[in-house]
Motif scaffolding. Structure first.
Motif, PDB file in Angstrom:
ATOM      1  N   ASP A   3       0.834  -1.212   0.000  1.00 20.77           N
ATOM      2  CA  ASP A   3       0.000   0.000   0.000  1.00 20.77           C
ATOM      3  C   ASP A   3       0.867   1.260   0.000  1.00 20.77           C
ATOM      4  O   ASP A   3       0.536   2.266  -0.635  1.00 20.77           O
ATOM      5  CB  ASP A   3      -0.910   0.006   1.228  1.00 20.77           C
ATOM      6  N   GLN A   4       1.985   1.202   0.722  1.00 18.78           N
ATOM      7  CA  GLN A   4       2.863   2.366   0.812  1.00 18.78           C
ATOM      8  C   GLN A   4       3.467   2.723  -0.550  1.00 18.78           C
ATOM      9  O   GLN A   4       3.534   3.899  -0.921  1.00 18.78           O
ATOM     10  CB  GLN A   4       3.984   2.097   1.829  1.00 18.78           C
ATOM     11  N   VAL A   5       3.888   1.715  -1.287  1.00 17.12           N
ATOM     12  CA  VAL A   5       4.469   1.961  -2.610  1.00 17.12           C
ATOM     13  C   VAL A   5       3.416   2.530  -3.553  1.00 17.12           C
ATOM     14  O   VAL A   5       3.696   3.441  -4.348  1.00 17.12           O
ATOM     15  CB  VAL A   5       5.075   0.663  -3.184  1.00 17.12           C
ATOM     16  N   ILE A   6       2.196   2.019  -3.464  1.00 16.80           N
ATOM     17  CA  ILE A   6       1.113   2.536  -4.310  1.00 16.80           C
ATOM     18  C   ILE A   6       0.880   4.017  -4.024  1.00 16.80           C
ATOM     19  O   ILE A   6       0.713   4.828  -4.946  1.00 16.80           O
ATOM     20  CB  ILE A   6      -0.184   1.733  -4.072  1.00 16.80           C
ATOM     21  N   SER A   7       0.879   4.395  -2.742  1.00 16.22           N
ATOM     22  CA  SER A   7       0.638   5.803  -2.390  1.00 16.22           C
ATOM     23  C   SER A   7       1.780   6.690  -2.874  1.00 16.22           C
ATOM     24  O   SER A   7       1.556   7.847  -3.257  1.00 16.22           O
ATOM     25  CB  SER A   7       0.444   5.951  -0.886  1.00 16.22           C
ATOM     26  N   ILE A   8       3.016   6.176  -2.875  1.00 12.51           N
ATOM     27  CA  ILE A   8       4.160   6.942  -3.379  1.00 12.51           C
ATOM     28  C   ILE A   8       4.042   7.142  -4.885  1.00 12.51           C
ATOM     29  O   ILE A   8       4.271   8.242  -5.409  1.00 12.51           O
ATOM     30  CB  ILE A   8       5.484   6.235  -3.036  1.00 12.51           C
ATOM     31  N   ILE A   9       3.665   6.082  -5.599  1.00 17.11           N
ATOM     32  CA  ILE A   9       3.477   6.184  -7.055  1.00 17.11           C
ATOM     33  C   ILE A   9       2.386   7.209  -7.361  1.00 17.11           C
ATOM     34  O   ILE A   9       2.517   8.023  -8.287  1.00 17.11           O
ATOM     35  CB  ILE A   9       3.118   4.806  -7.647  1.00 17.11           C
ATOM     36  N   LEU A  11       1.602   9.796  -5.549  1.00 13.33           N
ATOM     37  CA  LEU A  11       2.143  11.134  -5.292  1.00 13.33           C
ATOM     38  C   LEU A  11       2.994  11.609  -6.467  1.00 13.33           C
ATOM     39  O   LEU A  11       2.896  12.768  -6.897  1.00 13.33           O
ATOM     40  CB  LEU A  11       2.980  11.121  -4.016  1.00 13.33           C
ATOM     41  N   VAL A  12       3.827  10.709  -7.006  1.00 12.84           N
ATOM     42  CA  VAL A  12       4.648  11.059  -8.168  1.00 12.84           C
ATOM     43  C   VAL A  12       3.758  11.412  -9.359  1.00 12.84           C
ATOM     44  O   VAL A  12       4.001  12.389 -10.080  1.00 12.84           O
ATOM     45  CB  VAL A  12       5.599   9.901  -8.528  1.00 12.84           C
ATOM     46  N   LEU A  13       2.701  10.639  -9.562  1.00 11.37           N
ATOM     47  CA  LEU A  13       1.780  10.904 -10.672  1.00 11.37           C
ATOM     48  C   LEU A  13       1.076  12.251 -10.500  1.00 11.37           C
ATOM     49  O   LEU A  13       0.845  12.968 -11.476  1.00 11.37           O
ATOM     50  CB  LEU A  13       0.741   9.780 -10.773  1.00 11.37           C
ATOM     51  N   ILE A  14       0.748  12.590  -9.249  1.00 17.74           N
ATOM     52  CA  ILE A  14       0.092  13.885  -8.980  1.00 17.74           C
ATOM     53  C   ILE A  14       0.956  15.026  -9.499  1.00 17.74           C
ATOM     54  O   ILE A  14       0.490  15.903 -10.242  1.00 17.74           O
ATOM     55  CB  ILE A  14      -0.167  14.049  -7.468  1.00 17.74           C
ATOM     56  N   PHE A  15       2.243  15.032  -9.112  1.00 17.78           N
ATOM     57  CA  PHE A  15       3.130  16.110  -9.527  1.00 17.78           C
ATOM     58  C   PHE A  15       3.430  16.048 -11.026  1.00 17.78           C
ATOM     59  O   PHE A  15       3.529  17.087 -11.685  1.00 17.78           O
ATOM     60  CB  PHE A  15       4.432  16.070  -8.721  1.00 17.78           C
ATOM     61  N   ALA A  16       3.550  14.841 -11.581  1.00 21.52           N
ATOM     62  CA  ALA A  16       3.841  14.711 -13.009  1.00 21.52           C
ATOM     63  C   ALA A  16       2.679  15.220 -13.855  1.00 21.52           C
ATOM     64  O   ALA A  16       2.868  15.980 -14.817  1.00 21.52           O
ATOM     65  CB  ALA A  16       4.138  13.243 -13.349  1.00 21.52           C
ATOM     66  N   ILE A  17       1.467  14.825 -13.510  1.00 21.24           N
ATOM     67  CA  ILE A  17       0.287  15.261 -14.281  1.00 21.24           C
ATOM     68  C   ILE A  17       0.106  16.769 -14.171  1.00 21.24           C
ATOM     69  O   ILE A  17      -0.184  17.455 -15.158  1.00 21.24           O
ATOM     70  CB  ILE A  17      -0.970  14.514 -13.795  1.00 21.24           C
ATOM     71  N   ALA A  18       0.284  17.308 -12.951  1.00 22.49           N
ATOM     72  CA  ALA A  18       0.120  18.753 -12.760  1.00 22.49           C
ATOM     73  C   ALA A  18       1.180  19.539 -13.509  1.00 22.49           C
ATOM     74  O   ALA A  18       0.930  20.656 -13.970  1.00 22.49           O
ATOM     75  CB  ALA A  18       0.166  19.097 -11.277  1.00 22.49           C
ATOM     76  N   GLY A 350       4.617  21.417   1.716  1.00 25.66           N
ATOM     77  CA  GLY A 350       3.626  20.618   2.435  1.00 25.66           C
ATOM     78  C   GLY A 350       3.862  19.130   2.318  1.00 25.66           C
ATOM     79  O   GLY A 350       3.413  18.358   3.172  1.00 25.66           O
ATOM     80  N   ALA A 351       4.576  18.700   1.273  1.00 29.39           N
ATOM     81  CA  ALA A 351       4.772  17.270   1.040  1.00 29.39           C
ATOM     82  C   ALA A 351       6.115  16.762   1.538  1.00 29.39           C
ATOM     83  O   ALA A 351       6.197  15.675   2.119  1.00 29.39           O
ATOM     84  CB  ALA A 351       4.631  16.965  -0.454  1.00 29.39           C
ATOM     85  N   LEU A 352       7.196  17.519   1.324  1.00 28.78           N
ATOM     86  CA  LEU A 352       8.532  16.997   1.598  1.00 28.78           C
ATOM     87  C   LEU A 352       8.901  16.987   3.079  1.00 28.78           C
ATOM     88  O   LEU A 352       9.574  16.066   3.540  1.00 28.78           O
ATOM     89  CB  LEU A 352       9.576  17.799   0.824  1.00 28.78           C
ATOM     90  N   ILE A 353       8.476  18.006   3.820  1.00 30.44           N
ATOM     91  CA  ILE A 353       8.841  18.035   5.237  1.00 30.44           C
ATOM     92  C   ILE A 353       8.259  16.824   5.984  1.00 30.44           C
ATOM     93  O   ILE A 353       8.975  16.159   6.740  1.00 30.44           O
ATOM     94  CB  ILE A 353       8.416  19.368   5.883  1.00 30.44           C
ATOM     95  N   PRO A 354       6.962  16.478   5.758  1.00 34.78           N
ATOM     96  CA  PRO A 354       6.466  15.255   6.413  1.00 34.78           C
ATOM     97  C   PRO A 354       7.226  14.003   5.981  1.00 34.78           C
ATOM     98  O   PRO A 354       7.427  13.089   6.781  1.00 34.78           O
ATOM     99  CB  PRO A 354       4.998  15.190   5.950  1.00 34.78           C
ATOM    100  N   LEU A 355       7.663  13.951   4.711  1.00 34.39           N
ATOM    101  CA  LEU A 355       8.407  12.786   4.251  1.00 34.39           C
ATOM    102  C   LEU A 355       9.750  12.654   4.978  1.00 34.39           C
ATOM    103  O   LEU A 355      10.296  11.558   5.093  1.00 34.39           O
ATOM    104  CB  LEU A 355       8.648  12.866   2.739  1.00 34.39           C
ATOM    105  N   ALA A 356      10.280  13.774   5.455  1.00 32.75           N
ATOM    106  CA  ALA A 356      11.572  13.746   6.153  1.00 32.75           C
ATOM    107  C   ALA A 356      11.428  13.503   7.649  1.00 32.75           C
ATOM    108  O   ALA A 356      12.438  13.310   8.339  1.00 32.75           O
ATOM    109  CB  ALA A 356      12.307  15.069   5.928  1.00 32.75           C
TER     110      ALA A 356
END
Length: 434
Positions: A3-9, A11-18, A350-356
Motif C-alpha cells: 500500500d505504501q508503494v502505491i501511495s508513493i506512485i 504522489l509522483v503521478l500527482i506532480f507529473a500530471i500537474a 507541504g509534502a517533503l517536510i512530512p516525508l523527512a
C-alpha cells in the motif's frame, strides 16, 4: 506491491500530471486521496476529510484576504512608490527596492505569485526604461518573494512552521526567516555582480525615464531631473491605508510576541477594514488566492492520508537506512530543489517536510538545520521559468528580450537547484551534526 508503494506512485503521478497538464495540483491531490482511500485502504469519507487542514485553511484565507484589501485600497501602491522615492532615483538601488518591496509583501502574508505578479510589471517597466538587465531585475523580485515568504506570518513560513508543529518537531521560526532572508540577500549580491549591476552605480533616474550621472535637483520637496518635469508624488496616506498599515503591524506583533493565531488575526483586521472602508474592501474575497489555498490544502490532505497508511514512516526508514545520515539529508534537499523548480513550492513544502519526519526523528541530523536547508533549497529555485515566479517574470519582459530572459532564467534555475542544496547543507545541516 505494498500500500505504501502505491501511495508513493500516486504522489509522483500527482506532480507529473500537474506539471505537464493544466489540471490543478490541489484537485489532483484530493482526487488521489479519494481513489487511494476508497480502493487501497478502505477509508470512509470522514477518514479522508479528517486530514483536511482547517487551521492552515484559515491562515491562507485570512492573510490573502487582508492582502487583497491592501492592494485594493492603495496601500501596496503607496509602499512601492514611497520606496522608490526614498532612494532619490538612484538606478543601482531600484532592484534592491523591488527586492525589499516584494519581500515585505510576502512577509506580511501575500502569496508568492501575487507579490511577484504585482511587483514584476513595475520592476521590469523600470528595467526597460532605465537600461537595467531584465534578468537582474527579475531575479531580484523572485528572490525577494522567497526572502520574505518564510516570515512567521508569511505563506511559506506558515506552511513550514505548521507542518513542523503538527509533527512535534523542534522548530525555530525566527531562524528560518532570518536564514532565508540573508541567503537570498547573498544571492542577490552575486546576481548584481553577474548581470550588470556595477554599470548602474552612479546613475540617476530622470523624469523622462532616462538616466544621468549629473544628479538631481530638489524642488519643493519633490525629486526632479535637471531641466525636467517633477516626478509624480506617491499617493498619500488616507484613513484606510493608515488602518491597513496598523493592522499589518498588529498582525506581526500578535504573531511574534503574543502567539496569537495568524489566520484569525488576519480575518479580524480584514473585517475591521471592511467595516471602516467598505468600498476599498469590495471584491477582496474574490481576490483571495483560492488556487493556492486549494493547492496547499489538497496536498496536505493527501500527505495526511499517507501518514495514516504508514507511508511516511516507510520512506523515513528507507532514508534512515542510508549509512551516511548527512548524505541522506543532502538527498532530501536535492529532491526538494529539483522538483520545486518544475512544480509548486507551496505544494512541495507541504509534502517533503512530512516525508523527512521519520528520518529526522532518528536524531542523527538536526531537525532545525535540515528543515531550514530544505525550505531554502525548495524556494530559491522559484525564478525558474517553469515555476510561477519565473513564468510571471518572463511574461512581463519586453517581447524582444523574452527568449533571452527565458533561457537565462532556465540556466539560473537549474544551476541553483544543484548549488543551493549543497550550500544550505554545508551551512545548516553539517554544523549541527558535528
Amino acid at each position: 506491491m505494498s500500500d505504501q508503494v502505491i501511495s508513493i506512485i500516486a504522489l509522483v503521478l500527482i506532480f507529473a500530471i500537474a506539471t505537464f497538464s493544466s489540471v490543478h495540483l490541489g484537485v489532483l491531490a484530493i482526487v488521489a486521496a479519494f481513489i487511494v482511500g476508497s480502493t487501497v485502504v478502505d477509508e470512509s469519507t470522514d477518514d479522508i476529510f479528517s486530514g483536511f487542514p482547517g487551521d492552515l485553511f484559515v491562515v491562507l484565507v485570512g492573510v490573502t484576504l487582508l492582502f487583497g484589501i491592501a492592494k485594493s485600497n492603495g496601500t501596496v501602491d503607496w509602499l512601492v512608490n514611497a520606496a522608490v522615492k526614498a532612494v532619490r532615483g538612484r538606478i543601482a538601488l531600484i532592484p534592491w527596492v523591488m527586492f525589499l518591496v516584494t519581500a515585505v509583501l510576502t512577509a506580511v502574508g501575500a502569496v508568492t505569485p501575487a507579490a511577484v505578479g504585482i511587483v514584476a510589471p513595475i520592476g521590469l517597466g523600470f528595467a526597460a526604461s532605465h537600461g537595467i538587465s531584465p534578468v537582474l531585475m527579475g531575479l531580484f523580485i523572485a528572490n525577494g518573494a522567497s526572502a520574505g515568504g518564510f516570515s512567521p506570518i508569511g505563506v511559506f513560513g506558515g506552511i513550514t512552521n505548521n507542518v513542523v508543529e503538527r509533527n512535534d518537531l523542534p522548530g525555530n521560526p525566527a531562524l528560518l526567516f532570518t536564514a532565508s532572508f540573508l541567503f537570498n540577500v547573498g544571492l542577490c549580491v552575486i546576481i548584481f555582480l553577474i548581470f550588470g549591476g556595477r554599470q548602474l552605480l552612479g546613475r540617476i533616474a530622470t523624469a523622462d525615464g532616462g538616466g544621468t550621472d549629473d544628479g538631481v535637483a530638489e524642488r519643493g520637496g519633490g525629486t526632479e531631473a535637471s531641466g525636467g518635469t517633477p516626478s509624480p508624488e506617491p499617493p498619500g496616506l488616507d484613513l484606510p491605508r493608515v488602518l491597513t498599515l496598523l493592522g499589518i503591524l498588529g498582525l506581526v506583533a500578535g504573531a511574534l510576541f503574543f502567539d496569537l493565531d495568524v489566520g484569525l488575526m488576519a480575518l479580524t483586521v480584514a473585517v475591521v477594514l471592511s467595516l471602516v472602508a467598505p468600498q476599498s474592501a469590495k471584491g477582496a474575497v474574490d481576490r483571495c488566492a483560492w488556487s493556492t489555498v486549494l493547492l496547499v490544502c489538497g496536498i496536505v490532505t493527501y500527505v495526511s492520508q499517507m501518514e495514516r497508511m504508514g507511508t511516511i514512516d516507510y520512506l523515513g526508514e528507507r532514508v534512515a537506512d542510508i549509512q551516511a545520515p548527512l548524505l541522506g539529508a543532502l538527498l532530501i534537499c536535492f529532491i526538494g530543489a529539483v522538483v520545486s523548480a518544475f512544480a509548486s513550492t507551496t505544494g512541495m513544502l507541504g509534502a517533503l517536510i512530512p516525508l523527512a519526519v521519520p528520518f529526522l526523528l532518528t536524531g542523527q541530523v538536526g531537525a532545525v538545520g535540515l528543515i531550514t536547508a530544505l525550505a531554502i533549497s525548495a524556494s530559491v529555485v522559484d525564478a525558474s521559468p517553469f515555476s510561477t515566479s519565473g513564468a510571471l517574470i518572463t511574461a512581463n519582459t519586453p517581447a524582444d528580450q523574452r527568449d533571452l530572459v527565458f533561457r537565462r532564467l532556465m540556466t539560473w534555475g537549474l544551476g541553483i537547484a544543484v548549488v543551493g542544496p549543497l550550500v544550505t547543507w554545508c551551512l545548516f545541516v553539517v554544523p549541527g551534526s558535528l
